[in-house]
Design an enzyme around this catalytic site. Structure first.
Site, PDB file in Angstrom:
ATOM      1  N   LEU A   3      38.455  52.248  85.046  1.00 35.18           N
ATOM      2  CA  LEU A   3      38.396  50.773  85.111  1.00 35.18           C
ATOM      3  C   LEU A   3      38.928  50.334  86.468  1.00 35.18           C
ATOM      4  O   LEU A   3      39.999  50.766  86.886  1.00 35.18           O
ATOM      5  CB  LEU A   3      39.286  50.164  84.008  1.00 35.18           C
TER       6      LEU A   3
ATOM      7  N   HIS B  67      55.300  32.808  81.468  1.00 38.45           N
ATOM      8  CA  HIS B  67      54.712  33.830  82.352  1.00 38.45           C
ATOM      9  C   HIS B  67      55.091  35.227  81.856  1.00 38.45           C
ATOM     10  O   HIS B  67      54.277  36.143  81.821  1.00 38.45           O
ATOM     11  CB  HIS B  67      55.193  33.647  83.791  1.00 38.45           C
TER      12      HIS B  67
ATOM     13  N   ASP C 195      45.305  31.212  81.844  1.00 36.17           N
ATOM     14  CA  ASP C 195      45.962  29.907  81.982  1.00 36.17           C
ATOM     15  C   ASP C 195      46.674  29.498  80.694  1.00 36.17           C
ATOM     16  O   ASP C 195      46.267  29.892  79.599  1.00 36.17           O
ATOM     17  CB  ASP C 195      44.899  28.856  82.367  1.00 36.17           C
TER      18      ASP C 195
HETATM   19  C1  IPE Z   1      44.394  28.750  87.742  1.00 43.28           C
HETATM   20  O1  IPE Z   1      45.297  28.089  86.906  1.00 43.28           O
HETATM   21  C2  IPE Z   1      45.101  29.835  88.499  1.00 43.28           C
HETATM   22  C3  IPE Z   1      45.606  30.957  87.702  1.00 43.28           C
HETATM   23  C4  IPE Z   1      45.374  31.147  86.439  1.00 43.28           C
HETATM   24  C5  IPE Z   1      46.397  31.915  88.433  1.00 43.28           C
HETATM   25  P1  IPE Z   1      46.019  26.739  87.363  1.00 43.28           P
HETATM   26  O2  IPE Z   1      46.886  26.333  86.235  1.00 43.28           O
HETATM   27  O3  IPE Z   1      46.663  26.930  88.672  1.00 43.28           O
HETATM   28  O4  IPE Z   1      44.783  25.766  87.537  1.00 43.28           O
HETATM   29  P2  IPE Z   1      44.695  24.177  87.423  1.00 43.28           P
HETATM   30  O5  IPE Z   1      45.806  23.616  88.257  1.00 43.28           O
HETATM   31  O6  IPE Z   1      44.881  23.824  85.984  1.00 43.28           O
HETATM   32  O7  IPE Z   1      43.341  23.828  87.911  1.00 43.28           O
HETATM   33  C1  IPE Z   2      48.840  30.305  84.323  1.00 48.83           C
HETATM   34  O1  IPE Z   2      49.613  29.516  83.501  1.00 48.83           O
HETATM   35  C2  IPE Z   2      49.684  31.183  85.235  1.00 48.83           C
HETATM   36  C3  IPE Z   2      49.609  30.814  86.670  1.00 48.83           C
HETATM   37  C4  IPE Z   2      48.874  29.858  87.163  1.00 48.83           C
HETATM   38  C5  IPE Z   2      50.429  31.587  87.580  1.00 48.83           C
HETATM   39  P1  IPE Z   2      50.164  28.110  83.990  1.00 48.83           P
HETATM   40  O2  IPE Z   2      51.491  28.307  84.622  1.00 48.83           O
HETATM   41  O3  IPE Z   2      49.165  27.420  84.847  1.00 48.83           O
HETATM   42  O4  IPE Z   2      50.345  27.344  82.623  1.00 48.83           O
HETATM   43  P2  IPE Z   2      50.026  25.817  82.327  1.00 48.83           P
HETATM   44  O5  IPE Z   2      48.593  25.592  82.718  1.00 48.83           O
HETATM   45  O6  IPE Z   2      50.960  25.013  83.151  1.00 48.83           O
HETATM   46  O7  IPE Z   2      50.243  25.672  80.870  1.00 48.83           O
HETATM   47 MG    MG Z   3      47.648  26.163  84.431  1.00 55.92          MG
END
Ligand code: IPE
Ligand code: IPE
Ligand code: MG
Length: 252
Positions: free
Chosen positions: A143, A49, A32
């Site tokens: 793995l 990303h 995240d």
């Molecule tokens: C969780 O992250 C999902 C992934 C890392 C793919 P999110 O960014 O979607 O989660 P929330 O919205 O902060 O709970």
């Molecule tokens: C995690 O990073 C990737 C996915 C959920 C696909 P985020 O896109 O949720 O990044 P933040 O949380 O908005 O910074």
């Molecule tokens: Mg996120």
């Protein structure tokens, strides 16, 4: 050796030292913070990303190096479809490109790729990449790399119950004899051992619908580091923290 490399050498646990301890068999990562990483640089979220791919490469390589046997990464949640279409489309394309580009090297390094989640909703191109990656690497065992895509743990549990119900109707299972192992077998993770360690980056203290059943006794490690900044030494620190935990499983 200059001061900064000396400092990092004393704060970063060394792989050889870690390998003397208990290495988690199964690590889960909630990757995240990509969007915030980009926003802080005044860049569009999608570049976050893209930058996160490098962290994933390092996590896979480090897992192999230290002897983690299962690595499950949360790549796209069932709830992430609610994001702007532009971001979702970019992510779908990124998954296809990454899988295609990395497949050969993952295969050569003994990585077995598995997709967990409901792939039916994904674009055809991505479904083809998933199928190709899984079939090419199916004989590997160094793995197991689970990619949680369109994954939601609650949805997974509901699906398991529905499939169990169908099997019960066909007398394939007896509900009266249902136990935890049988139930686990109906989840996407199947016979995969439960995760020992779950890492979440970006400073959020929640699990966002990730492996709810499987993580009953997992150790959690939360770090403020944003996913694109998460490198091998961050990963080793998480393993080091795990090794200091006292897992009791309800016993004394
Ligand atoms: C969780 O992250 C999902 C992934 C890392 C793919 P999110 O960014 O979607 O989660 P929330 O919205 O902060 O709970
Ligand atoms: C995690 O990073 C990737 C996915 C959920 C696909 P985020 O896109 O949720 O990044 P933040 O949380 O908005 O910074
Ligand atoms: Mg996120």
């Amino acid at each position: 050796m200059n001061i900064s490399s000396f400092l990092s050498s004393i704060t970063t646990p060394r792989i050889d030292d870690l390998k003397k301890g208990n290495i988690p068999k199964h690590v889960g990562i909630i990757m995240d913070g990509n969007g915030r990483w980009a926003s802080r640089r005044k860049l569009p979220r999608i570049l976050g990303h893209k930058a996160g791919v490098q962290s994933l490469r390092q996590a896979i390589a480090t897992s192999i190096k230290i002897g983690v046997k299962y690595l499950t990464v949360f790549a796209f949640s069932s709830e992430n479809w609610e994001r702007p279409k532009k971001e979702v489309d970019f992510l779908m394309g990124l998954f296809v490109d990454c899988l295609n580009e990395e497949l050969d090297s993952l295969n050569k390094n003994g990585v077995r790729i598995k997709i967990i989640g409901d792939r039916k909703k994904s674009p055809q191109k991505l479904r083809d990449s998933f199928r190709n990656a899984e079939s090419l690497t199916s004989g590997n065992s160094k793995l197991v790399f689970n990619i949680a895509f369109n994954y939601g743990s609650r949805q997974e549990i509901i699906k398991a119950i529905k499939n169990m119900y169908e099997d019960a109707k066909k007398n394939k299972i007896e509900i009266e004899k249902l136990d935890e192992d049988t139930f686990s077998g109906y989840l996407y993770t199947g016979k995969t051992p439960d995760p020992d360690l779950i890492i979440r980056t970006s400073g959020e203290y929640r699990i966002s619908n990730f492996m709810l059943w499987q993580s009953a006794y997992a150790e959690y490690y939360f770090t403020k580091t944003l996913w694109p900044d998460f490198n091998t030494s961050h990963y080793l620190k998480a393993i080091n923290a795990y090794q200091k935990r006292n897992r009791r499983f309800g016993k004394v």
